[in-house]
Write an enzyme that holds these catalytic residues in place. Structure first.
Site: not given
Ligand code: PLP
Length: 389
Positions: A236, A326, A198-200, A178, A150, A70-71
């Site tokens: 890759t 933190c 985001s997958g995780h 989210q 989130n 996601g980042t």
């Molecule tokens: N955007 C939101 C709303 C999120 O909650 C998160 C994860 O904490 C991210 C982006 C970032 O995703 P990732 O952990 O896959 O980089």
């Protein structure tokens, strides 16, 4: 076994996902850019994941760009669009409650001469679509608003905002990281040009995400290298992670009745937890009481430090989170809670409990039974047991 109630941070890998990934770690280990059979087999895994995700969000496969998460998707959306459209204007609109991936990407753009308008939110964390309309200028090229927060789970009026942005020349980016773990996505209903995933967060592996990029959207790639992902994201591909992401996405979204049943189940778990905590002294619920993610229970408790509560619960085998980030040992109050008008000293006492598909009602009961006592102890000033260094 610990009781894991931190699914918004990451949701455990689903067994079906692991099973689907394993052959790509052991047998189908080719590079998807290679022309030989091993390469083609790996490419097939990536393509299948792309097709699954695209179909489930109402997109075309070629509109899905795989990223490391996601980042990276947020960074690619903001910087990629801002730079590509900089000849037309250098103004970006976003909100005060976005994930740091959006806010910090916007700050970097600001340092490079872009103007960034950060919209306020109300006490529930909701942005007013009228404020988006007011912020748009001739120079605005991008509006970025998250679908679901989130920290407090508040849902934003995305379709309404999409409608406003559509009537303007700007592009619309939605961080749905989210949201996608619980709710369906239709990129056309949102009128979104870019959507981060985001997958995780939905039972897939860490290290795979995606950015939906609507056909025709100009985007300046942020990584230079090979021509992967139609030249929008060089490097890759992490084939096993992408395969796992596709399977996880399918498990959440392929069956609407199943997703809705799970939604209702998690709403019920959250309701029971809230009921059990209602009498905790000094507790105030945070986020929108109705327009919210089903499994997010968030609150501030006056007179405690969120970090102390997390640590004390951890000792009891209950894993939750605080809304505070933190940073190098010191706890800063959450920017989300501050934007919602919560006083900094109160924001320090934030807690976030997030359920997921593996959460059972028995776990909720056990956590609910432990929590009030620990809060009472912390509020009474009884220090946590000392741990010698
Ligand atoms: N955007 C939101 C709303 C999120 O909650 C998160 C994860 O904490 C991210 C982006 C970032 O995703 P990732 O952990 O896959 O980089």
């Amino acid at each position: 076994m610990a009781i894991y109630l931190d699914h918004a941070a990451t949701s455990p890998l689903r067994p079906e996902v692991l099973e689907a990934m394993l052959p790509y770690l052991t047998e189908h280990t080719g590079n998807p850019s290679s022309l030989h059979a091993a390469g083609r087999r790996a490419r097939q895994g990536v393509d299948e994941a792309r097709e699954t995700i695209a179909a489930l969000i109402g997109a075309r496969p070629r509109e899905v760009v795989f990223t490391s998460g996601g980042t990276e998707a947020d960074n690619l959306a903001l910087k990629g669009v801002a730079w590509a459209a900089s000849g037309r204007g250098k103004h970006i609109v976003t909100t005060a409650v976005e994930h740091k991936a959006v806010l910090n990407a916007a700050s970097v753009l600001e340092r490079h001469g872009f103007e960034v308008t950060v919209l306020p939110v109300d006490a529930s964390g909701r942005v007013d679509p009228a404020a988006v309309a007011d912020a748009l200028t001739e120079r605005t090229t991008l509006v970025s608003v998250m679908a679901a927060n989130n920290e407090v789970g508040t849902l934003q009026p995305i379709a309404e905002i999409g409608e406003i942005v559509r009537g303007h020349r700007a592009l619309f980016h939605v961080d749905a990281v989210q949201w996608a773990a619980h709710l369906p996505i239709d990129v056309d209903a949102w009128q979104a040009d870019l959507v981060s995933l985001s997958g995780h967060k939905l039972g897939g592996p860490k290290g795979a995400g995606a950015l939906f990029v609507r056909r025709g959207t100009q985007l300046l790639p942020q990584l230079q290298g090979g021509s992967q992902e139609r030249q929008r994201r060089a490097g890759t591909e992490d084939v096993p992670a992408i395969v796992g992401f596709g399977v996880a996405f399918g498990l959440v979204h392929a069956s609407a009745p199943e997703r809705e049943a799970e939604h209702a189940r998690q709403l019920d778990l959250a309701r029971r937890l809230r009921e059990a905590l209602t009498d905790v002294p000094g507790l105030t619920w945070t986020g929108d009481p109705r327009a919210r993610l089903p499994g997010t229970v968030s609150a501030v408790i006056d007179g405690i430090e969120g970090g102390d509560l997390v640590a004390a619960l951890d000792l009891e085998g209950v894993e939750i989170s605080t809304g505070s980030a933190c940073t190098s040992g010191s706890t800063e109050p959450s920017h989300v809670l501050l934007a919602m008008g919560i006083e900094p000293h109160v924001a320090h006492g934030s807690l976030r409990i997030t359920t997921g598909p593996t959460t059972t009602s028995d776990e909720i009961d056990r956590a609910a039974a432990i929590l009030p006592g620990i809060v009472a102890r912390l509020r009474g000033g009884v220090p946590a047991p000392l741990v010698s260094a």
